[in-house]
Design an enzyme around this catalytic site. Structure first.
Site, mmCIF file in Angstrom:
data_model
loop_
_atom_site.group_PDB
_atom_site.id
_atom_site.type_symbol
_atom_site.label_atom_id
_atom_site.label_comp_id
_atom_site.label_asym_id
_atom_site.label_seq_id
_atom_site.Cartn_x
_atom_site.Cartn_y
_atom_site.Cartn_z
ATOM 1 N N ASP A 176 -2.196 -2.295 10.031
ATOM 2 C CA ASP A 176 -2.364 -2.287 8.566
ATOM 3 C C ASP A 176 -2.967 -3.582 8.020
ATOM 4 O O ASP A 176 -3.239 -3.676 6.824
ATOM 5 C CB ASP A 176 -1.005 -2.059 7.883
ATOM 6 N N ALA A 189 10.149 -3.274 5.833
ATOM 7 C CA ALA A 189 10.286 -2.060 6.647
ATOM 8 C C ALA A 189 10.336 -0.823 5.768
ATOM 9 O O ALA A 189 11.105 0.106 5.988
ATOM 10 C CB ALA A 189 11.516 -2.137 7.562
ATOM 11 N N GLY A 190 9.497 -0.808 4.731
ATOM 12 C CA GLY A 190 9.505 0.295 3.773
ATOM 13 C C GLY A 190 8.288 1.188 3.873
ATOM 14 O O GLY A 190 8.073 2.036 3.012
ATOM 15 N N LYS A 219 0.840 -1.212 0.000
ATOM 16 C CA LYS A 219 0.000 0.000 0.000
ATOM 17 C C LYS A 219 0.861 1.242 0.000
ATOM 18 O O LYS A 219 2.031 1.216 0.409
ATOM 19 C CB LYS A 219 -0.934 0.022 1.217
ATOM 20 N N GLY A 226 4.803 -6.809 6.124
ATOM 21 C CA GLY A 226 4.495 -7.838 7.119
ATOM 22 C C GLY A 226 2.992 -8.010 7.274
ATOM 23 O O GLY A 226 2.476 -9.131 7.381
HETATM 24 P P1 ATP Z 1 4.001 -0.677 7.946
HETATM 25 O O1 ATP Z 1 3.907 0.024 6.624
HETATM 26 O O2 ATP Z 1 2.831 -1.594 8.207
HETATM 27 O O3 ATP Z 1 4.364 0.196 9.100
HETATM 28 P P2 ATP Z 1 6.471 -1.695 7.009
HETATM 29 O O4 ATP Z 1 6.111 -2.031 5.601
HETATM 30 O O5 ATP Z 1 7.221 -0.435 7.257
HETATM 31 O O6 ATP Z 1 5.171 -1.730 7.873
HETATM 32 P P3 ATP Z 1 7.260 -4.398 7.358
HETATM 33 O O7 ATP Z 1 7.744 -4.759 5.995
HETATM 34 O O8 ATP Z 1 5.962 -4.930 7.796
HETATM 35 O O9 ATP Z 1 7.316 -2.836 7.593
HETATM 36 O O10 ATP Z 1 8.426 -4.836 8.352
HETATM 37 C C1 ATP Z 1 8.610 -4.273 9.638
HETATM 38 C C2 ATP Z 1 9.413 -5.262 10.471
HETATM 39 O O11 ATP Z 1 8.575 -6.368 10.760
HETATM 40 C C3 ATP Z 1 10.603 -5.855 9.721
HETATM 41 O O12 ATP Z 1 11.758 -5.148 10.013
HETATM 42 C C4 ATP Z 1 10.661 -7.289 10.191
HETATM 43 O O13 ATP Z 1 11.614 -7.449 11.203
HETATM 44 C C5 ATP Z 1 9.310 -7.578 10.820
HETATM 45 N N1 ATP Z 1 8.505 -8.615 10.109
HETATM 46 C C6 ATP Z 1 7.775 -9.550 10.711
HETATM 47 N N2 ATP Z 1 7.136 -10.322 9.815
HETATM 48 C C7 ATP Z 1 7.457 -9.860 8.602
HETATM 49 C C8 ATP Z 1 7.091 -10.260 7.284
HETATM 50 N N3 ATP Z 1 6.289 -11.308 7.049
HETATM 51 N N4 ATP Z 1 7.589 -9.539 6.266
HETATM 52 C C9 ATP Z 1 8.391 -8.476 6.511
HETATM 53 N N5 ATP Z 1 8.785 -8.083 7.734
HETATM 54 C C10 ATP Z 1 8.330 -8.770 8.782
#
Ligand code: ATP
Length: 306
Positions: free
Chosen positions: A143, A103-104, A13, A109
């Site tokens: 999310d 974590a982008g 998203k 996740g």
């Molecule tokens: P959001 O936009 O929901 O805040 P994000 O996209 O910034 O999340 P994620 O890709 O969900 O971040 O990853 C955040 C952290 O969650 C990662 O650094 C990782 O350690 C942990 N994590 C746990 N499960 C997963 C998964 N299935 N895929 C990616 N990261 C995961």
């Protein structure tokens, strides 16, 4: 159970709007956000496995590196929750094919958790409604409900109370990715630090943004993109300002840090424009990679049964 396994495809998203209220007594912020699901996908396979194997996870794909392979993985947490709640068989093999940056700020996740919920509903023919699946998802992360819902939707509360929004048109995105993620918690903490002593209003939906979406007007949407976490993300990662400048210089309709960053999402008018900006960003030396995507796309859905 008719099949041994199913594959759920789940989108990432961008936040077209992310407005952040004051820090609450519970340590959380009330937010108002407008999500758009875009065409970067994780494929989540759930399959029954041999008795005694428990829940296993296997991760591959372009963005697999660094994703935890233990019980802290959100997909594993989702499986454990679903097994417990619906008394499902305890032996399950999960496979994640990851394309969404980690974590982008693109709900990678959460997408995987959503894929497990929708996948298990289908595999074990639970017959859950979207609403029921979204409420299970909300207990795992703010999310997750949107990853199930997809399209364009307004998120309130912690972003987990989802209302689909009226939106027309298809939008072209160029996404500038960073090599290193930003932890959502640190960005909120920095946001609180930057706001110290200020009085912060409760968040509400941006009317110009909703109007642009209803009209399918990409130009107006570009001007209405807003993320109140952006100053904090830029403060922690000053290079993001340079990335935003490149987008401006190359005529993006709008550019915004997605969620807590560090991905920067640029809205562009067409394919040619997307190509120009992709080349400019790639050559700028301030991003690790550039990908293109379009939105809005559907939320988590089953694409294969075997
Ligand atoms: P959001 O936009 O929901 O805040 P994000 O996209 O910034 O999340 P994620 O890709 O969900 O971040 O990853 C955040 C952290 O969650 C990662 O650094 C990782 O350690 C942990 N994590 C746990 N499960 C997963 C998964 N299935 N895929 C990616 N990261 C995961």
């Amino acid at each position: 159970m008719r099949y041994n396994g199913v594959v759920a495809r789940v989108p990432g998203k961008v936040n077209l709007q992310l407005s952040v209220g004051p820090l609450g007594a519970d340590g959380f912020h009330e937010v108002t956000t407008v999500f758009q699901a875009i065409s970067l996908f994780d494929d989540v396979t759930v399959a029954s496995s041999k008795a005694g194997d428990g829940v296993s996870i296997n991760i591959f794909g372009q963005t697999a590196s660094g994703v935890p392979i233990d019980n802290t993985n959100l997909a594993v947490k989702a499986a454990q929750l679903m097994i417990e709640k619906y008394d499902l068989p305890k032996d399950l093999a999960i496979k994640l094919k990851k394309e969404i940056p980690v974590a982008g700020g693109m709900a990678g996740g959460s997408a995987d958790a959503a894929g497990v919920i929708v996948g298990l509903d289908s595999l074990y023919e639970l017959g859950l409604s979207r609403d029921e699946m979204e409420s299970v998802g909300a207990t795992l992360g703010a999310d997750v409900p949107f990853s199930i819902c997809g399209g364009v939707a307004i998120g309130t509360g912690r972003g987990d109370q989802i209302t689909p929004a009226l939106a027309k048109g298809s939008y072209n995105w160029v996404l500038a990715l960073s090599g290193q993620g930003l932890a959502t918690q640190s960005v909120y903490k920095e946001c609180d630090r930057l706001r110290e002593g200020l009085s912060i209003a409760l968040p509400s939906v941006s009317e110009p943004l909703m109007q642009a979406l209803r009209a399918g007007d990409a130009k107006a949407l570009g001007k209405s993109l807003i993320n109140e976490l952006q100053p904090a993300a830029c403060s922690l990662r000053p290079a993001l300002r340079l990335v935003l400048d490149v987008g401006n210089d190359y005529g993006a309709l709008g550019g915004v840090v997605s969620g807590s960053g560090p991905t920067v999402a640029f809205l562009v008018s067409d394919d040619e424009h997307a190509m120009d900006l992709t080349v400019a960003l790639s050559g700028s030396g301030v991003v690790s990679s550039v990908v293109r995507a379009s939105g809005a796309v559907a939320g988590a859905r089953i694409v294969e049964s075997f």
